[in-house]
Structure formats: C-alpha cells, structure tokens
Design an enzyme around this catalytic site. Structure first.
Site, mmCIF file in Angstrom:
data_model
loop_
_atom_site.group_PDB
_atom_site.id
_atom_site.type_symbol
_atom_site.label_atom_id
_atom_site.label_comp_id
_atom_site.label_asym_id
_atom_site.label_seq_id
_atom_site.Cartn_x
_atom_site.Cartn_y
_atom_site.Cartn_z
ATOM 1 N N ASP A 160 0.816 -1.218 0.000
ATOM 2 C CA ASP A 160 0.000 0.000 0.000
ATOM 3 C C ASP A 160 0.849 1.268 0.000
ATOM 4 O O ASP A 160 0.319 2.373 -0.037
ATOM 5 C CB ASP A 160 -0.923 -0.004 1.228
ATOM 6 C CG ASP A 160 -1.975 1.087 1.200
ATOM 7 O OD1 ASP A 160 -2.552 1.317 0.123
ATOM 8 O OD2 ASP A 160 -2.212 1.716 2.250
ATOM 9 N N GLN A 209 -5.662 -2.041 -6.677
ATOM 10 C CA GLN A 209 -6.181 -1.092 -5.690
ATOM 11 C C GLN A 209 -6.846 0.071 -6.398
ATOM 12 O O GLN A 209 -6.420 0.487 -7.476
ATOM 13 C CB GLN A 209 -5.036 -0.562 -4.815
ATOM 14 C CG GLN A 209 -5.480 0.377 -3.696
ATOM 15 C CD GLN A 209 -4.307 0.856 -2.854
ATOM 16 O OE1 GLN A 209 -3.476 1.613 -3.311
ATOM 17 N NE2 GLN A 209 -4.245 0.396 -1.604
ATOM 18 N N SER A 244 -6.898 5.293 -0.029
ATOM 19 C CA SER A 244 -7.200 3.967 -0.573
ATOM 20 C C SER A 244 -8.666 3.631 -0.307
ATOM 21 O O SER A 244 -9.182 3.851 0.795
ATOM 22 C CB SER A 244 -6.308 2.908 0.076
ATOM 23 O OG SER A 244 -4.943 3.196 -0.149
#
Length: 288
Positions: free
Chosen positions: A207, A281, A231
């Site tokens: 991430d 993502q 996110s």
C-alpha cells in the site's frame, strides 16, 4: 534502539484478547489517518492466527471504510467462514472506538502440485536495486539536505525503497509521463522465519507506493501536493512463497483514472523475475 524492521514485526504481533478477537497497536504519528497497509497487514495476521498455520494465504480482498486515528488501538474481529479440505476462509472486521474502519476477507490454500505452470515475464528490464539510490539519497541530492520530517520518516521506515526511474520534481518533468512506476523494496532488517509475518509485511508494503502510478501524469510524487488521496479497496493474490526482507520488484501501472477515482495494479517479482504477488487497488483523489 529497536530498528524499523523489528518495530514492524512488533506492530504485526497482535494481542489476543478473546477467541477470534485481537488488538493491534496504532503508532502515534503525524499522519492524519492510520496507514492503510498497517491495517491490512494486522487484519491478515488476525485471520492467520485463527488457522492451523499449514495453509498459506492465497488471496485477500479488503475495503477501507473510514480513516483510522493514529495512536488509538484497533480491534480485529475474525469470523471463521469456512474450513474446507483445501481452502480456509476468514472474514475480519477492524473496529476503532466502536466504529468499523476496515473489512477484509482472506482465503488460505493447502499447498498442492498443479498440472502446469506459466507466467508472463516482467514488462521491462530494470537496473539492479543496489545500483539505484534510496529515496533519502535522491531527496538529499535534489534539496541539498534531508528535511527534518524526512529524517524522522527515514528512521521509522521499515522498508528500503528505490525507484527504478529517478524522481520527478517539477510539473515540466511530469508532463507527458505515463501512469507507470516501479520500485525495488525490501525490509531494512531480518523479519524472522514465520511465513505469515513475511506475507503480512509485504501486504503492509503493497500500500506504500501503488497509487504513485495514478498520480504520475498529474503531479510530482515528492514535494507540495495538489491532491489528497485515500485507498478505497485493495486486493492481492499470492502466487509463490517469498521473504519480504529480500529484494522484490514492485511494477505498478494505472489503466484508468476518472470520476475522482484511480485504479492501480501491481506485479511483484523476485530477483529472478518470478511473479510472486499480484495487486489491484482503487484510490480516491480530491483537489486540496
């Protein structure tokens, strides 16, 4: 003093407070919200702690529902959805101060031999990680010194990150840039021999830079920001065993950004060019 890799292992070592319920620390930092990779990594630890340990994680799908508050512990509640002959499924809910901030579903697969194997090779050849400067070295080279906040960040950073392409600092450098980015990464110290720790550490790292690819055609990655980003969801598929304290290449691209959302996908390879992990993502982008 504990090094950043040891602190990461400690961060992923959850306290079990009841059957299927775990508590994770959330460091008090200057960030506005808890780092999403931390929550995902801790949730995966919680899921793994409720299995027999003989089935590695093969996939996870997660949603970031609310921003977490730094410095406030997070409670992870695990639902044992299924224990089958080959697959185990767990659903994890992360709760902070009575509010759900994150959901994760993880699937574990008993290792088995498949009838065939194939993979596409890496999209491009890249320099070896040791030949590239660290992020801190690039910042010092550009600014002449490392700003105080970056010195603190470097001391806490559990991963050595090296961008394959030199950092862009101006709007002119960003102009006509493709939405692609690649970094070499590895933990800054040994993480031990527990495979679950390495999987969760890499989940943490996944991430850190993935949404770079969305921002690249719009603004420099470093320096003043014109956009806030967060996110929204995160999915990973784990193809082969790996160690997160050994070099891995994170090749990232963004096929589309529209409607305030940007999609990014990444492929993680080892030094031999073997595909280890696939990542997707979506992030939310808003003008500041």
């Amino acid at each position: 003093m504990t090094n950043p890799a040891e602190r990461l292992v400690d961060l992923l070592d959850l306290e079990q407070i009841e059957v299927n319920i775990f508590r994770g620390l959330s460091p008090q930092e200057s960030l506005q919200r808890v780092f999403g990779g931390q929550v995902a990594g801790q949730a995966l630890v919680a899921a793994g702690r409720t299995t027999d340990g003989d089935r590695p994680v093969h996939s996870l799908h997660a949603y970031f529902l609310r921003p977490g508050r730094p410095g406030v512990p997070i409670v992870y509640q695990v639902e044992r959805v299924r224990d089958g002959r080959s697959f185990t499924t767990r659903r994890v809910t992360a709760v902070q101060q009575g509010r759900t901030i994150f959901n994760l579903t993880a699937s574990f697969h008993k290792p088995e031999e498949g009838p065939f194997e194939h993979q596409l090779p890496p999209a491009r050849e890249v320099p070896a990680p040791e030949s590239l400067p660290t992020v801190a070295q690039e910042i010092r080279e550009h600014l002449g010194e490392l700003p105080e906040q970056w010195e603190r960040f470097e001391r806490r950073q559990p991963f050595d990150i090296r961008y394959v392409d030199r950092l862009r600092w101006t709007d002119q450098e960003v102009k006509d840039a493709e939405p692609r980015s690649a970094v070499w990464m590895r933990a800054v110290g040994p993480l031990g021999d527990d495979p679950l720790v390495h999987t969760c550490a890499l989940t943490y790292a996944s991430d850190m830079t993935l949404l770079d690819a969305v921002r690249l055609p719009v603004e420099p990655l470093w320096g003043a920001r014109n956009f806030d980003m967060a996110s929204l969801d995160h999915a990973m598929w784990f193809h082969r065993p790996f160690r997160a304290d050994e070099w891995f290449l994170y090749d990232q691209e963004s096929p589309i950004a529209t409607g305030g959302r940007g999609l990014a996908r990444g492929r993680i390879y080892d030094l031999r060019g073997r595909l280890l992990v696939s990542v997707v993502q979506e992030g939310l982008f808003r003008a500041l």
